[in-house]
Design an enzyme around this catalytic site. Structure first.
Site, mmCIF file in Angstrom:
data_model
loop_
_atom_site.group_PDB
_atom_site.id
_atom_site.type_symbol
_atom_site.label_atom_id
_atom_site.label_comp_id
_atom_site.label_asym_id
_atom_site.label_seq_id
_atom_site.Cartn_x
_atom_site.Cartn_y
_atom_site.Cartn_z
ATOM 1 N N ARG A 139 0.256 -1.424 0.053
ATOM 2 C CA ARG A 139 -0.318 -0.280 -0.020
ATOM 3 C C ARG A 139 0.621 1.712 0.155
ATOM 4 O O ARG A 139 0.736 2.650 -0.705
ATOM 5 C CB ARG A 139 -1.058 -0.194 1.103
ATOM 6 C CG ARG A 139 -1.709 -0.914 1.637
ATOM 7 C CD ARG A 139 -2.925 -0.640 0.197
ATOM 8 N NE ARG A 139 -2.906 -1.633 -0.628
ATOM 9 C CZ ARG A 139 -2.379 -2.963 -1.439
ATOM 10 N NH1 ARG A 139 -2.298 -3.438 -0.526
ATOM 11 N NH2 ARG A 139 -1.799 -2.926 -2.573
ATOM 12 N N GLN A 152 -9.930 10.153 7.006
ATOM 13 C CA GLN A 152 -9.442 8.398 6.665
ATOM 14 C C GLN A 152 -8.596 8.283 6.684
ATOM 15 O O GLN A 152 -8.377 6.991 7.155
ATOM 16 C CB GLN A 152 -10.967 8.648 6.770
ATOM 17 C CG GLN A 152 -11.971 9.043 7.755
ATOM 18 C CD GLN A 152 -13.767 8.112 7.201
ATOM 19 O OE1 GLN A 152 -13.951 6.895 7.796
ATOM 20 N NE2 GLN A 152 -14.263 7.964 6.493
ATOM 21 N N SER A 201 -17.864 6.179 2.708
ATOM 22 C CA SER A 201 -19.147 5.628 2.901
ATOM 23 C C SER A 201 -19.448 5.709 4.073
ATOM 24 O O SER A 201 -20.587 4.783 4.523
ATOM 25 C CB SER A 201 -18.765 3.753 2.720
ATOM 26 O OG SER A 201 -18.078 3.128 3.689
ATOM 27 N N HIS A 211 -6.541 7.773 11.602
ATOM 28 C CA HIS A 211 -6.464 6.747 11.233
ATOM 29 C C HIS A 211 -4.857 6.162 11.187
ATOM 30 O O HIS A 211 -4.787 5.688 10.517
ATOM 31 C CB HIS A 211 -7.354 5.580 9.656
ATOM 32 C CG HIS A 211 -8.379 5.884 10.238
ATOM 33 N ND1 HIS A 211 -9.696 5.000 9.543
ATOM 34 C CD2 HIS A 211 -9.153 5.654 10.814
ATOM 35 C CE1 HIS A 211 -10.338 5.181 9.390
ATOM 36 N NE2 HIS A 211 -10.703 6.025 11.472
HETATM 37 P P1 NAD Z 1 -15.044 3.196 1.804
HETATM 38 O O1 NAD Z 1 -14.124 2.548 0.925
HETATM 39 O O2 NAD Z 1 -15.927 2.641 2.798
HETATM 40 O O3 NAD Z 1 -16.035 4.481 1.007
HETATM 41 C C1 NAD Z 1 -15.135 5.396 -0.289
HETATM 42 C C2 NAD Z 1 -16.438 5.214 -0.504
HETATM 43 O O4 NAD Z 1 -16.244 6.970 -1.694
HETATM 44 C C3 NAD Z 1 -18.022 5.514 -1.720
HETATM 45 O O5 NAD Z 1 -19.135 6.202 -1.245
HETATM 46 C C4 NAD Z 1 -18.004 5.667 -3.129
HETATM 47 O O6 NAD Z 1 -18.722 5.800 -3.621
HETATM 48 C C5 NAD Z 1 -17.037 7.040 -2.772
HETATM 49 N N1 NAD Z 1 -16.056 6.511 -3.683
HETATM 50 C C6 NAD Z 1 -15.874 6.062 -5.443
HETATM 51 N N2 NAD Z 1 -14.699 6.559 -5.962
HETATM 52 C C7 NAD Z 1 -15.446 7.875 -5.898
HETATM 53 C C8 NAD Z 1 -14.918 9.315 -6.231
HETATM 54 N N3 NAD Z 1 -14.005 9.309 -7.814
HETATM 55 N N4 NAD Z 1 -14.677 10.604 -5.804
HETATM 56 C C9 NAD Z 1 -15.303 10.440 -4.342
HETATM 57 N N5 NAD Z 1 -16.017 10.174 -3.781
HETATM 58 C C10 NAD Z 1 -16.214 8.260 -4.613
HETATM 59 O O7 NAD Z 1 -13.976 4.081 2.163
HETATM 60 P P2 NAD Z 1 -14.186 5.094 3.883
HETATM 61 O O8 NAD Z 1 -15.444 5.771 4.371
HETATM 62 O O9 NAD Z 1 -13.171 6.515 3.562
HETATM 63 O O10 NAD Z 1 -13.782 3.761 4.895
HETATM 64 C C11 NAD Z 1 -12.587 3.344 4.174
HETATM 65 C C12 NAD Z 1 -11.287 2.932 5.091
HETATM 66 O O11 NAD Z 1 -10.445 2.422 4.430
HETATM 67 C C13 NAD Z 1 -10.843 4.246 6.268
HETATM 68 O O12 NAD Z 1 -10.728 3.980 7.285
HETATM 69 C C14 NAD Z 1 -9.297 4.384 4.901
HETATM 70 O O13 NAD Z 1 -8.626 4.677 6.363
HETATM 71 C C15 NAD Z 1 -9.186 3.112 4.560
HETATM 72 N N6 NAD Z 1 -8.455 2.913 3.607
HETATM 73 C C16 NAD Z 1 -7.874 4.181 2.625
HETATM 74 C C17 NAD Z 1 -7.137 4.088 1.862
HETATM 75 C C18 NAD Z 1 -6.405 5.726 1.009
HETATM 76 O O14 NAD Z 1 -6.135 6.092 2.512
HETATM 77 N N7 NAD Z 1 -6.237 6.600 0.025
HETATM 78 C C19 NAD Z 1 -7.458 3.476 1.144
HETATM 79 C C20 NAD Z 1 -8.492 2.822 0.730
HETATM 80 C C21 NAD Z 1 -9.205 2.257 2.514
#
Ligand code: NAD
Length: 227
Positions: free
Chosen positions: A56, A86, A172, A104
């Site tokens: 990652r 997050q 989400s 996080h």
């Molecule tokens: P989630 O994966 O649960 O939800 C993602 C949300 O983003 C969804 O509602 C989806 O519809 C929306 N989405 C998808 N593509 C999009 C776009 N182009 N523009 C705007 N919105 C878009 O994510 P979450 O609610 O952040 O919870 C997930 C957990 O996973 C967090 O605690 C986080 O720490 C971790 N996580 C982090 C990363 C990162 O750091 N980039 C990536 C994946 C997961």
């Protein structure tokens, strides 16, 4: 100066090439969360967990901020802005935002597997097994796993209570306690949500819903707020 509080989730980094996990049936990069993002997983198979976060980190270092990260940074021209994220990536910082609270953790740092307050910068992309903290414990990624405490949550809640304007991007709202932060925003403060698939918001109908991807939706709102 008016205060804008922005809460971001994995969706804001999706267009930078970093995958969310709710969009793929609860799997994160093909892994079950229980196998890679819990204290039990670390006890069971530390090599797998270390390797998962090393991969990652590699992806994060190869990714670049997108138009949504950059647009949020521009809000500082006219507002006092706090980003509560997050995300464990550092794309808000690299996009120019100066005030970012990582709920996080952040994957570009390591932490002691015995004391989460001991964190360190990482040389390169990898934490190796055998690399130890000053107390002699194995180093792991500085991220909050499911089942662990979220030390920044109280600070984040306090920040939300002072919001004049609130913007939620790409979450989400399925992961607590982060999802509960929305409830601390004062009644009457305009609240925007930007997500191509707006999540369930309970009985809160006061959100202004922008059903678009972050790069489009955030840029549009920022233009409007800077006018
Ligand atoms: P989630 O994966 O649960 O939800 C993602 C949300 O983003 C969804 O509602 C989806 O519809 C929306 N989405 C998808 N593509 C999009 C776009 N182009 N523009 C705007 N919105 C878009 O994510 P979450 O609610 O952040 O919870 C997930 C957990 O996973 C967090 O605690 C986080 O720490 C971790 N996580 C982090 C990363 C990162 O750091 N980039 C990536 C994946 C997961």
């Amino acid at each position: 100066m008016k205060k804008i509080v922005v809460l971001t989730g994995a969706g804001i980094s999706a267009e930078s090439g970093l995958k969310t996990f709710r969009d793929s049936d609860g799997l994160w990069e093909g892994y079950n969360i229980q196998d890679v993002a819990t204290p039990e997983a670390w006890r069971r198979n530390p090599d797998l967990v270390q390797d998962f976060y090393n991969q990652r980190r590699k992806s994060v270092l190869e990714a670049n901020p997108n138009a949504a990260h950059y647009a949020l940074a521009r809000l500082e021209e006219k507002y006092h802005v706090t980003i509560i994220t997050q995300n464990i990536d550092d794309l808000h910082e690299r996009g120019g935002s100066s005030n970012v609270v990582h709920l996080h953790g952040i994957i570009t740092r390591s932490q002691s597997s015995r004391n989460s307050n001991l964190t360190y910068p990482i040389n390169g992309w990898e934490i190796k097994m055998g690399e130890k903290c000053e107390m002699g414990s194995q180093l792991r990624a500085h991220v909050v796993w499911f089942g662990e405490a979220v030390p920044m949550i109280e600070k984040a809640a306090r920040i939300c209570t002072e919001a004049d304007i609130f913007i939620l991007v790409g979450s989400s709202l399925a992961v607590y306690p982060a999802a509960g932060l929305v409830d601390y925003v004062p009644n009457g403060a305009p609240k925007y949500i930007i997500d191509p698939k707006i999540p369930y918001l309970g009985d809160d109908s006061s959100f202004i819903k922008i059903e678009e991807k972050a790069t489009m939706g955030v840029s549009r709102i920022v233009e409007k707020l800077l006018r």
